[in-house]
Motif scaffolding. Structure first.
Motif, PDB file in Angstrom:
ATOM      1  N   GLY A 125       0.861  -1.170   0.000  1.00 23.05           N
ATOM      2  CA  GLY A 125       0.000   0.000   0.000  1.00 23.05           C
ATOM      3  C   GLY A 125       0.893   1.213   0.000  1.00 23.05           C
ATOM      4  O   GLY A 125       1.758   1.363  -0.859  1.00 23.05           O
ATOM      5  N   ARG A 126       0.753   2.022   1.017  1.00 27.18           N
ATOM      6  CA  ARG A 126       1.565   3.234   1.114  1.00 27.18           C
ATOM      7  C   ARG A 126       3.032   2.931   1.329  1.00 27.18           C
ATOM      8  O   ARG A 126       3.887   3.726   0.988  1.00 27.18           O
ATOM      9  CB  ARG A 126       1.065   4.108   2.255  1.00 27.18           C
ATOM     10  N   GLN A 127       3.335   1.761   1.914  1.00 26.45           N
ATOM     11  CA  GLN A 127       4.731   1.456   2.199  1.00 26.45           C
ATOM     12  C   GLN A 127       5.530   1.126   0.935  1.00 26.45           C
ATOM     13  O   GLN A 127       6.739   1.194   0.930  1.00 26.45           O
ATOM     14  CB  GLN A 127       4.845   0.344   3.236  1.00 26.45           C
ATOM     15  N   LYS A 128       4.861   0.775  -0.141  1.00 24.10           N
ATOM     16  CA  LYS A 128       5.468   0.538  -1.449  1.00 24.10           C
ATOM     17  C   LYS A 128       6.699  -0.361  -1.423  1.00 24.10           C
ATOM     18  O   LYS A 128       7.658  -0.154  -2.131  1.00 24.10           O
ATOM     19  CB  LYS A 128       5.822   1.867  -2.110  1.00 24.10           C
ATOM     20  N   GLY A 129       6.678  -1.381  -0.599  1.00 22.41           N
ATOM     21  CA  GLY A 129       7.796  -2.325  -0.543  1.00 22.41           C
ATOM     22  C   GLY A 129       9.012  -1.721   0.121  1.00 22.41           C
ATOM     23  O   GLY A 129       8.951  -0.671   0.738  1.00 22.41           O
ATOM     24  N   HIS A 130      10.133  -2.412   0.003  1.00 22.08           N
ATOM     25  CA  HIS A 130      11.372  -1.940   0.607  1.00 22.08           C
ATOM     26  C   HIS A 130      12.561  -2.587  -0.101  1.00 22.08           C
ATOM     27  O   HIS A 130      12.396  -3.479  -0.920  1.00 22.08           O
ATOM     28  CB  HIS A 130      11.397  -2.256   2.104  1.00 22.08           C
ATOM     29  N   THR A 131      13.767  -2.136   0.226  1.00 24.59           N
ATOM     30  CA  THR A 131      14.965  -2.738  -0.365  1.00 24.59           C
ATOM     31  C   THR A 131      15.651  -3.613   0.673  1.00 24.59           C
ATOM     32  O   THR A 131      15.602  -3.346   1.867  1.00 24.59           O
ATOM     33  CB  THR A 131      15.959  -1.657  -0.857  1.00 24.59           C
ATOM     34  N   GLU A 132      16.267  -4.691   0.206  1.00 21.52           N
ATOM     35  CA  GLU A 132      17.000  -5.606   1.073  1.00 21.52           C
ATOM     36  C   GLU A 132      18.351  -5.901   0.457  1.00 21.52           C
ATOM     37  O   GLU A 132      18.550  -5.770  -0.751  1.00 21.52           O
ATOM     38  CB  GLU A 132      16.227  -6.911   1.260  1.00 21.52           C
ATOM     39  N   LEU A 133      19.265  -6.326   1.301  1.00 20.44           N
ATOM     40  CA  LEU A 133      20.601  -6.694   0.856  1.00 20.44           C
ATOM     41  C   LEU A 133      20.726  -8.206   0.947  1.00 20.44           C
ATOM     42  O   LEU A 133      20.467  -8.789   1.992  1.00 20.44           O
ATOM     43  CB  LEU A 133      21.639  -6.016   1.760  1.00 20.44           C
ATOM     44  N   TYR A 134      21.076  -8.864  -0.163  1.00 14.21           N
ATOM     45  CA  TYR A 134      21.230 -10.314  -0.178  1.00 14.21           C
ATOM     46  C   TYR A 134      22.522 -10.649  -0.902  1.00 14.21           C
ATOM     47  O   TYR A 134      22.684 -10.312  -2.078  1.00 14.21           O
ATOM     48  CB  TYR A 134      20.035 -10.974  -0.866  1.00 14.21           C
ATOM     49  N   ARG A 135      23.435 -11.281  -0.189  1.00 13.06           N
ATOM     50  CA  ARG A 135      24.743 -11.651  -0.743  1.00 13.06           C
ATOM     51  C   ARG A 135      25.438 -10.477  -1.429  1.00 13.06           C
ATOM     52  O   ARG A 135      25.959 -10.584  -2.539  1.00 13.06           O
ATOM     53  CB  ARG A 135      24.612 -12.831  -1.710  1.00 13.06           C
ATOM     54  N   GLY A 136      25.377  -9.347  -0.777  1.00 13.26           N
ATOM     55  CA  GLY A 136      26.057  -8.166  -1.279  1.00 13.26           C
ATOM     56  C   GLY A 136      25.315  -7.389  -2.342  1.00 13.26           C
ATOM     57  O   GLY A 136      25.756  -6.318  -2.748  1.00 13.26           O
ATOM     58  N   ALA A 137      24.204  -7.902  -2.826  1.00 17.20           N
ATOM     59  CA  ALA A 137      23.435  -7.206  -3.862  1.00 17.20           C
ATOM     60  C   ALA A 137      22.156  -6.646  -3.248  1.00 17.20           C
ATOM     61  O   ALA A 137      21.476  -7.322  -2.484  1.00 17.20           O
ATOM     62  CB  ALA A 137      23.101  -8.151  -5.004  1.00 17.20           C
ATOM     63  N   GLU A 138      21.847  -5.426  -3.601  1.00 18.77           N
ATOM     64  CA  GLU A 138      20.626  -4.799  -3.114  1.00 18.77           C
ATOM     65  C   GLU A 138      19.502  -5.052  -4.119  1.00 18.77           C
ATOM     66  O   GLU A 138      19.707  -4.953  -5.322  1.00 18.77           O
ATOM     67  CB  GLU A 138      20.849  -3.295  -2.965  1.00 18.77           C
ATOM     68  N   TYR A 139      18.356  -5.426  -3.617  1.00 21.47           N
ATOM     69  CA  TYR A 139      17.212  -5.625  -4.504  1.00 21.47           C
ATOM     70  C   TYR A 139      15.948  -5.105  -3.845  1.00 21.47           C
ATOM     71  O   TYR A 139      15.871  -4.974  -2.630  1.00 21.47           O
ATOM     72  CB  TYR A 139      17.071  -7.094  -4.926  1.00 21.47           C
ATOM     73  N   VAL A 140      14.964  -4.805  -4.671  1.00 15.80           N
ATOM     74  CA  VAL A 140      13.709  -4.227  -4.202  1.00 15.80           C
ATOM     75  C   VAL A 140      12.697  -5.336  -3.973  1.00 15.80           C
ATOM     76  O   VAL A 140      12.492  -6.193  -4.833  1.00 15.80           O
ATOM     77  CB  VAL A 140      13.146  -3.214  -5.229  1.00 15.80           C
ATOM     78  N   VAL A 141      12.083  -5.329  -2.801  1.00 14.71           N
ATOM     79  CA  VAL A 141      10.982  -6.238  -2.492  1.00 14.71           C
ATOM     80  C   VAL A 141       9.701  -5.437  -2.700  1.00 14.71           C
ATOM     81  O   VAL A 141       9.336  -4.604  -1.875  1.00 14.71           O
ATOM     82  CB  VAL A 141      11.085  -6.766  -1.043  1.00 14.71           C
ATOM     83  N   ASP A 142       9.067  -5.649  -3.866  1.00 16.81           N
ATOM     84  CA  ASP A 142       7.870  -4.883  -4.200  1.00 16.81           C
ATOM     85  C   ASP A 142       6.660  -5.298  -3.373  1.00 16.81           C
ATOM     86  O   ASP A 142       5.830  -4.475  -3.027  1.00 16.81           O
ATOM     87  CB  ASP A 142       7.517  -5.054  -5.681  1.00 16.81           C
ATOM     88  N   PHE A 143       6.554  -6.585  -3.110  1.00 15.62           N
ATOM     89  CA  PHE A 143       5.380  -7.099  -2.412  1.00 15.62           C
ATOM     90  C   PHE A 143       5.778  -7.559  -1.021  1.00 15.62           C
ATOM     91  O   PHE A 143       6.670  -8.384  -0.855  1.00 15.62           O
ATOM     92  CB  PHE A 143       4.750  -8.249  -3.201  1.00 15.62           C
ATOM     93  N   VAL A 144       5.080  -7.032  -0.044  1.00 17.03           N
ATOM     94  CA  VAL A 144       5.345  -7.331   1.354  1.00 17.03           C
ATOM     95  C   VAL A 144       4.455  -8.503   1.779  1.00 17.03           C
ATOM     96  O   VAL A 144       3.265  -8.534   1.443  1.00 17.03           O
ATOM     97  CB  VAL A 144       5.043  -6.082   2.212  1.00 17.03           C
ATOM     98  N   PRO A 145       5.001  -9.469   2.530  1.00 16.20           N
ATOM     99  CA  PRO A 145       4.177 -10.592   2.994  1.00 16.20           C
ATOM    100  C   PRO A 145       3.060 -10.121   3.931  1.00 16.20           C
ATOM    101  O   PRO A 145       3.302  -9.326   4.841  1.00 16.20           O
ATOM    102  CB  PRO A 145       5.153 -11.499   3.734  1.00 16.20           C
ATOM    103  N   LYS A 146       1.867 -10.600   3.689  1.00 17.86           N
ATOM    104  CA  LYS A 146       0.699 -10.279   4.511  1.00 17.86           C
ATOM    105  C   LYS A 146      -0.109 -11.546   4.717  1.00 17.86           C
ATOM    106  O   LYS A 146       0.155 -12.580   4.104  1.00 17.86           O
ATOM    107  CB  LYS A 146      -0.193  -9.235   3.818  1.00 17.86           C
ATOM    108  N   VAL A 147      -1.109 -11.463   5.571  1.00 17.54           N
ATOM    109  CA  VAL A 147      -2.047 -12.555   5.798  1.00 17.54           C
ATOM    110  C   VAL A 147      -3.448 -11.985   5.620  1.00 17.54           C
ATOM    111  O   VAL A 147      -3.749 -10.898   6.111  1.00 17.54           O
ATOM    112  CB  VAL A 147      -1.888 -13.152   7.211  1.00 17.54           C
TER     113      VAL A 147
END
Length: 112
Positions: free
Chosen positions: A37-59
């Motif tokens: 929604g408003r949070q629009k995903g976030h960025t994470e660091l995995y094995r030295g590479a930064e990537y965007v997580v567009d969809f956040v896990p929800k229930v």
């Protein structure tokens, strides 16, 4: 009858389930979901590479209740799922015209 759909943070599921049980609602359906929604995903660091997580896990929690129980159920979900931080979720309430229990053929309030 009313259908209550709540999109909540996954770690709040047990609290929501207990809150609904405490107000006398026993049957719920839970689905794992992803979205933003408003949070629009976030960025994470995995094995030295930064990537965007567009969809956040929800229930997604779905409950069908008699109309006079809807307000108590919404309040229970709202209070149990609240953290005060962005991404707490949403609650949607819609009308249900008919409910039928497949096993017995019961309809209406008796089916829920």
């Amino acid at each position: 009858m009313k259908k209550i759909e709540a999109i909540i943070k996954p770690f709040k599921l047990d609290e929501v389930k207990e809150a609904l049980h405490d107000v006398g609602i026993s049957g719920i359906t839970v689905t794992e979901a992803k979205g933003f929604g408003r949070q629009k995903g976030h960025t994470e660091l995995y094995r030295g590479a930064e990537y965007v997580v567009d969809f956040v896990p929800k229930v997604k929690v779905e409950v069908v209740v008699d109309s006079d129980e809807a307000e108590r159920a919404v309040e229970a979900i709202k209070n149990a799922a609240h953290t005060g931080r962005i991404g707490d979720g949403k609650i949607f309430v819609s009308n249900i015209e008919e409910a039928i229990r497949i096993r017995t053929g019961e309809t209406g309030k008796d089916a829920i």
